[in-house]
Write an enzyme that holds these catalytic residues in place. Structure first.
Site, PDB file in Angstrom:
ATOM      1  N   ASP A 112      44.782  34.196   5.948  1.00 55.13           N
ATOM      2  CA  ASP A 112      43.323  34.062   5.999  1.00 55.13           C
ATOM      3  C   ASP A 112      42.842  32.747   6.600  1.00 55.13           C
ATOM      4  O   ASP A 112      41.773  32.249   6.238  1.00 55.13           O
ATOM      5  CB  ASP A 112      42.698  34.217   4.604  1.00 55.13           C
ATOM      6  CG  ASP A 112      42.818  35.616   4.042  1.00 55.13           C
ATOM      7  OD1 ASP A 112      43.414  36.482   4.707  1.00 55.13           O
ATOM      8  OD2 ASP A 112      42.323  35.843   2.923  1.00 55.13           O
ATOM      9  N   CYS A 114      45.587  42.106   5.300  1.00 58.13           N
ATOM     10  CA  CYS A 114      46.958  41.621   5.111  1.00 58.13           C
ATOM     11  C   CYS A 114      48.078  42.587   5.473  1.00 58.13           C
ATOM     12  O   CYS A 114      48.897  42.308   6.351  1.00 58.13           O
ATOM     13  CB  CYS A 114      47.140  41.199   3.656  1.00 58.13           C
ATOM     14  SG  CYS A 114      46.107  39.812   3.148  1.00 58.13           S
ATOM     15  N   HIS A 174      54.089  41.474   0.891  1.00 63.42           N
ATOM     16  CA  HIS A 174      52.919  42.360   0.918  1.00 63.42           C
ATOM     17  C   HIS A 174      53.123  43.619   1.768  1.00 63.42           C
ATOM     18  O   HIS A 174      52.203  44.113   2.398  1.00 63.42           O
ATOM     19  CB  HIS A 174      51.669  41.608   1.387  1.00 63.42           C
ATOM     20  CG  HIS A 174      50.431  42.101   0.685  1.00 63.42           C
ATOM     21  ND1 HIS A 174      49.197  41.546   0.882  1.00 63.42           N
ATOM     22  CD2 HIS A 174      50.252  43.109  -0.212  1.00 63.42           C
ATOM     23  CE1 HIS A 174      48.286  42.177   0.140  1.00 63.42           C
ATOM     24  NE2 HIS A 174      48.924  43.137  -0.539  1.00 63.42           N
ATOM     25  N   ASP A 225      47.264  35.747   9.668  1.00 60.54           N
ATOM     26  CA  ASP A 225      47.319  37.206   9.561  1.00 60.54           C
ATOM     27  C   ASP A 225      45.987  37.878   9.833  1.00 60.54           C
ATOM     28  O   ASP A 225      45.933  39.093  10.054  1.00 60.54           O
ATOM     29  CB  ASP A 225      47.849  37.626   8.180  1.00 60.54           C
ATOM     30  CG  ASP A 225      46.899  37.290   7.037  1.00 60.54           C
ATOM     31  OD1 ASP A 225      46.054  36.379   7.193  1.00 60.54           O
ATOM     32  OD2 ASP A 225      47.013  37.926   5.971  1.00 60.54           O
ATOM     33  N   ASN A 226      44.899  37.140   9.784  1.00 59.38           N
ATOM     34  CA  ASN A 226      43.553  37.648  10.103  1.00 59.38           C
ATOM     35  C   ASN A 226      42.584  36.490   9.979  1.00 59.38           C
ATOM     36  O   ASN A 226      42.988  35.357   9.722  1.00 59.38           O
ATOM     37  CB  ASN A 226      43.133  38.803   9.179  1.00 59.38           C
ATOM     38  CG  ASN A 226      43.443  38.600   7.717  1.00 59.38           C
ATOM     39  OD1 ASN A 226      44.269  39.308   7.134  1.00 59.38           O
ATOM     40  ND2 ASN A 226      42.820  37.607   7.098  1.00 59.38           N
TER      41      ASN A 226
END
Length: 456
Positions: free
Chosen positions: A47, A86, A141, A270-271
Site C-alpha cells: 500500500d 493485495c 496472502h 502491490d497497489n
C-alpha cells in the site's frame, strides 16, 4: 525510452536523473552477450503510494536508501501493480498472469479455504529449476492452507505472515511452524530484515532469489519505535522510514558479501495507498480504477548491467517480472498456459520502449480499464460504496494521459478511432476472462471454519 512531459512537474529528483542518464553510453552496459546470472531481490511493499518516496516527489518522507536504487539504476515512472488490491496483485507478480487466469481475483481472508492454485508456476519455481536458492520473507496472502503455502509454491525457505496486518490471527511462521503468536508489529520489519541479511549471507556463493514482501505501510502503519517522529508524515511516514532503513541494511549486506555488482534488486508496491499515503499527481487510491490505484513507484539497481540514473517513462507491469527473470537467469517461461507479461530487461539496460501494445487492469472479476502508450479507457469506477459500470450509464471514459495525467477529462468523442480500438480490445479480453469469473461467496467457508493457517 520516452520522456513524457506530464511527469516532469511531479518528479524534480527524477528529472535530475534524466540528465545523468543522457550522459551515459547505454551500449557500454550491454556489451556482454551472455552475462553471469544475477542474484535477484524483489522488495515488495504493501500500500505504498506513487508519491511516498522522495525520489517520486515526497517532501514529508525522506527515503535515501530506496532513492539510491534509482540513482544507481533505473526508475520507471509508468510502472503498474498487477492489481489494485493485495491478493491478485501478488498472484500477478509471481505468475506473470492476470489474476482471473489463476482464480485469484479476490482477497483471501483468515477464514478462506482457497488460494493460488498449486498448478500455477511461480517465479520461485521457475528459478529454482535453474539452480537458484529461493527464499520468501514477509506477507504471503495467497492462501494459508498447506497446498497454497510459500514452501509449496517454490520457496526453499519462508519467514513471514499469512495475510495483511489488519487481519487476525496475525502470527509469525518459519516454514509451517508458528514461531511467534500475535507478533508485535513494531518489531516486524526488523525481524524480516534480519532474515533477509541471513538469507543473502548464507547464499552469497550461488545464484539466489529473495522475495521480500513487507507488511507495511498497510494500515495499521506501525513503525519501529526508534523511528517514531523521524518523518513529517505521522506513523505512516515513520513506517516508510523503517522500510528505507531495511533497504539500506540489504544494500550494506550485498557490499559486505562482495555481490552487489551482480545483484538485481528492485523495489515496488502491490497497489496504491489506502487510508494514508500519497498518490502523488495521480487520481484515486487503492481499490479504485484510476491511476492512483495501480500505478506505483519502481526502482531497480543492477550495477553490472543497468546504467546509473536511467529514467524510463514507458509502461510496464509487475506481470513482466517472471518472463524478465527467465531471460536473465536462463529459465523457461511456461509454454502450456497464457503468460501476459513480457521480457522488459531491455527497458532497464538500454532504455527500450515497452513491449506491450496495451495493458489490462482488472478489478475482481471485471475488466476495469485498458491502456495503450498514450490513452487509457476506463470501463468502471466507484461512487461512495458502490461500483459504477460506465457502460450502463454515459459510456466508458477515454483519457489522454499525456495531457491529462489526473484523468479528469473524457476525450472519447474527440478520438473515436482510439475509443473503438480500445473497446474492441476490451471485448476480446473479456471473452477470455469472463468465463473465469468466481464469487467471493463460493470461495468462502462454512461457519465454524478455523481461522488462519491450517497444516494438518
Amino acid at each position: 525510452m520516452k520522456n513524457n512531459p506530464q511527469h516532469r512537474p511531479f518528479r524534480s529528483s527524477i528529472a535530475t536523473l534524466v540528465v545523468l542518464a543522457l550522459c551515459l553510453p547505454l551500449a557500454a552496459f550491454a556489451q556482454d552477450a551472455d552475462p553471469p546470472r544475477p542474484n535477484i531481490i524483489v522488495v515488495f511493499v504493501d500500500d505504498l503510494g506513487y508519491g511516498d518516496l522522495s525520489a517520486f516527489g515526497a517532501t514529508a518522507i525522506d527515503t535515501p536508501n530506496i532513492d539510491r536504487l534509482g540513482e544507481e539504476g533505473v526508475i520507471m515512472t509508468n510502472w503498474y501493480a498487477a492489481s489494485n488490491v493485495c491478493t491478485p496483485s501478488r498472484a500477478g507478480l509471481l505468475t506473470g498472469r492476470y489474476a482471473p487466469r489463476s482464480g485469484t481475483q479476490f482477497v483471501t481472508r483468515p477464514h478462506s479455504t482457497w488460494g493460488m492454485p498449486p498448478e500455477e508456476i511461480t517465479i520461485a519455481e521457475m528459478l529454482r529449476d535453474t539452480g537458484y536458492a529461493t527464499g520468501m520473507i514477509g506477507k504471503w496472502h495467497l492462501g494459508h492452507l498447506l497446498e497454497f503455502w510459500p514452501t509449496s509454491q517454490g520457496f526453499d525457505s519462508f519467514l513471514g505472515v499469512a495475510y495483511s496486518n489488519d487481519m487476525a490471527p496475525f502470527d509469525l511462521y518459519r516454514g509451517t511452524e508458528m514461531v511467534e503468536e500475535d507478533i508485535d508489529q513494531s518489531r516486524l520489519t526488523d525481524k524480516f530484515t534480519a532474515e533477509a541479511v541471513r538469507f543473502i549471507s548464507e547464499n552469497a556463493g550461488q545464484p539466489f532469489f529473495l522475495y521480500y514482501a513487507h507488511s507495511h505501510p498497510h494500515y495499521p502503519a506501525i513503525p519501529a519505535k526508534r523511528n517514531i517522529g523521524r518523518s513529517r508524515a505521522g506513523d505512516y511516514g515513520d513506517t516508510v522510514v523503517t522500510i528505507d532503513e531495511s533497504v539500506g541494511q540489504i544494500l550494506d549486506t550485498l557490499d559486505e558479501q562482495g555481490i552487489a555488482d551482480n545483484t538485481l534488486i528492485l523495489f515496488t508496491s502491490d497497489n496504491g495507498p489506502w487510508f494514508q499515503g500519497s498518490e502523488g499527481p495521480l487520481r484515486a487510491r487503492k481499490g479504485e480504477t484510476y491511476e492512483g490505484g495501480y500505478r506505483v513507484p519502481f526502482l531497480a539497481r543492477w550495477p553490472a548491467q543497468i546504467p546509473a540514473g536511467l529514467v524510463n517513462d514507458e509502461m510496464a507491469m509487475a506481470i513482466d517480472l517472471l518472463p524478465t527473470f527467465a531471460r536473465l537467469a536462463g529459465g523457461e517461461v511456461p509454454a502450456d498456459r497464457a503468460i501476459d507479461g513480457r521480457d522488459i530487461s531491455d527497458m532497464w539496460t538500454r532504455g527500450a520502449e515497452s513491449p506491450h501494445d496495451v495493458l489490462y487492469f482488472f478489478d475482481s472479476n471485471d475488466l476495469a480499464a485498458v491502456r495503450d502508450g498514450r490513452y487509457k479507457l476506463v470501463l468502471k469506477t466507484y461512487y461512495r460504496n458502490g461500483p459504477i459500470a460506465f457502460r450502463r450509464f454515459a459510456g466508458p471514459k477515454l483519457f489522454d494521459l499525456t495531457t491529462d495525467p489526473t484523468e479528469s477529462y473524457d476525450v472519447g468523442n474527440r478520438h473515436p478511432e482510439v475509443f473503438e480500438r480500445l473497446m474492441g480490445l476490451a471485448r476480446e479480453m473479456e471473452a477470455v476472462t469472463d468465463p473465469m469469473a468466481t464469487s467471493p461467496e463460493t470461495l468462502g467457508a462454512p461457519e465454524g471454519t478455523p481461522l488462519g493457517p491450517q497444516f494438518d
